[in-house]
Design an enzyme around this catalytic site. Sequence first.
Site, PDB file in Angstrom:
ATOM      1  N   HIS A 107       0.838  -1.193   0.000  1.00  0.00           N
ATOM      2  CA  HIS A 107       0.000   0.000   0.000  1.00  0.00           C
ATOM      3  C   HIS A 107       0.874   1.244   0.000  1.00  0.00           C
ATOM      4  O   HIS A 107       2.096   1.159   0.207  1.00  0.00           O
ATOM      5  CB  HIS A 107      -0.963   0.003   1.193  1.00  0.00           C
ATOM      6  CG  HIS A 107      -0.284   0.130   2.525  1.00  0.00           C
ATOM      7  ND1 HIS A 107      -0.077  -0.942   3.357  1.00  0.00           N
ATOM      8  CD2 HIS A 107       0.240   1.193   3.158  1.00  0.00           C
ATOM      9  CE1 HIS A 107       0.538  -0.533   4.446  1.00  0.00           C
ATOM     10  NE2 HIS A 107       0.761   0.765   4.353  1.00  0.00           N
TER      11      HIS A 107
HETATM   12  P1  TYD Z   1      -1.650  -2.679   7.721  1.00  0.00           P
HETATM   13  O1  TYD Z   1      -1.255  -1.253   7.644  1.00  0.00           O
HETATM   14  O2  TYD Z   1      -2.497  -3.252   6.638  1.00  0.00           O
HETATM   15  O3  TYD Z   1      -0.359  -3.583   7.898  1.00  0.00           O
HETATM   16  P2  TYD Z   1       0.885  -3.808   6.907  1.00  0.00           P
HETATM   17  O4  TYD Z   1       1.131  -2.537   6.169  1.00  0.00           O
HETATM   18  O5  TYD Z   1       1.995  -4.170   7.804  1.00  0.00           O
HETATM   19  O6  TYD Z   1       0.571  -4.940   5.985  1.00  0.00           O
HETATM   20  O7  TYD Z   1      -2.367  -2.886   9.120  1.00  0.00           O
HETATM   21  C1  TYD Z   1      -2.809  -4.139   9.580  1.00  0.00           C
HETATM   22  C2  TYD Z   1      -4.040  -3.927  10.464  1.00  0.00           C
HETATM   23  O8  TYD Z   1      -3.726  -3.142  11.621  1.00  0.00           O
HETATM   24  C3  TYD Z   1      -5.163  -3.214   9.743  1.00  0.00           C
HETATM   25  O9  TYD Z   1      -6.372  -3.823  10.136  1.00  0.00           O
HETATM   26  C4  TYD Z   1      -5.114  -1.807  10.285  1.00  0.00           C
HETATM   27  C5  TYD Z   1      -4.553  -1.978  11.680  1.00  0.00           C
HETATM   28  N1  TYD Z   1      -3.701  -0.823  12.092  1.00  0.00           N
HETATM   29  C6  TYD Z   1      -4.142   0.031  13.096  1.00  0.00           C
HETATM   30  O10 TYD Z   1      -5.250  -0.137  13.651  1.00  0.00           O
HETATM   31  N2  TYD Z   1      -3.339   1.066  13.478  1.00  0.00           N
HETATM   32  C7  TYD Z   1      -2.135   1.285  12.896  1.00  0.00           C
HETATM   33  O11 TYD Z   1      -1.418   2.243  13.275  1.00  0.00           O
HETATM   34  C8  TYD Z   1      -1.688   0.409  11.840  1.00  0.00           C
HETATM   35  C9  TYD Z   1      -0.358   0.598  11.174  1.00  0.00           C
HETATM   36  C10 TYD Z   1      -2.503  -0.642  11.492  1.00  0.00           C
END
Ligand code: TYD
Length: 132
Positions: free
Chosen positions: A50
Site C-alpha cells: 500500500h
Molecule cells: P496494515 O497497515 O495493513 O499492515 P501492513 O502494512 O503491515 O501490511 O495494518 C494491519 C491492520 O492493523 C489493519 O487492520 C489496520 C490496523 N492498524 C491500526 O489499527 N493502526 C495502525 O497504526 C496500523 C499501522 C494498522
Amino acid sequence: MSLIQLVEFPSLGDERGSLVALEAETTVPFSIKRVYYIFATKEKLSRGYHAHYNLKQIAVCITGKCRMILDNGKVREEVWLDSPTKGLLINDLTWREMHNFSEDCVLLVLASEHYDEGDYIRDYNEFLKAVE
Ligand code: TYD
C-alpha cells in the site's frame, strides 16, 4: 535522488551496551504522532502493499531483518533493514512492500500522522493514478 533514504541513527554505546535515541524533528525529520511495531511475522508472508496520500514514516528493524521494497510509480528499489541503527524514511505517495522477515524481526515504525484507513491506497493501479 534514490528512493531509498536511509538515516543512520547515532549509537550511544558504552561498556554496558548500546542505546539509540530517536527524537522528533532532529533524528526523525517530522513530528511523531504514532509508533507501532510488527513482530512474529511469518517468514514466507509479506506485508505492506500500500501507499499513503499523506504520511511520512521511519522504519527500523530493532532486531532481526526484513527486505523493504519502495516504489514511486516510476522506479522500484529495495533495501535490507538489518540494523537497529539503520532507519528508512518512507515519504508520502510511496508504495511499500515488506518481505523476508526473519523469525526474530521486530520492525519499529514511527509515523507522522495518526492511523487513518482513509489515507491508505491499497490498489496499485489507484496508486499509479495518484502519482501521475
Ligand atoms: P496494515 O497497515 O495493513 O499492515 P501492513 O502494512 O503491515 O501490511 O495494518 C494491519 C491492520 O492493523 C489493519 O487492520 C489496520 C490496523 N492498524 C491500526 O489499527 N493502526 C495502525 O497504526 C496500523 C499501522 C494498522
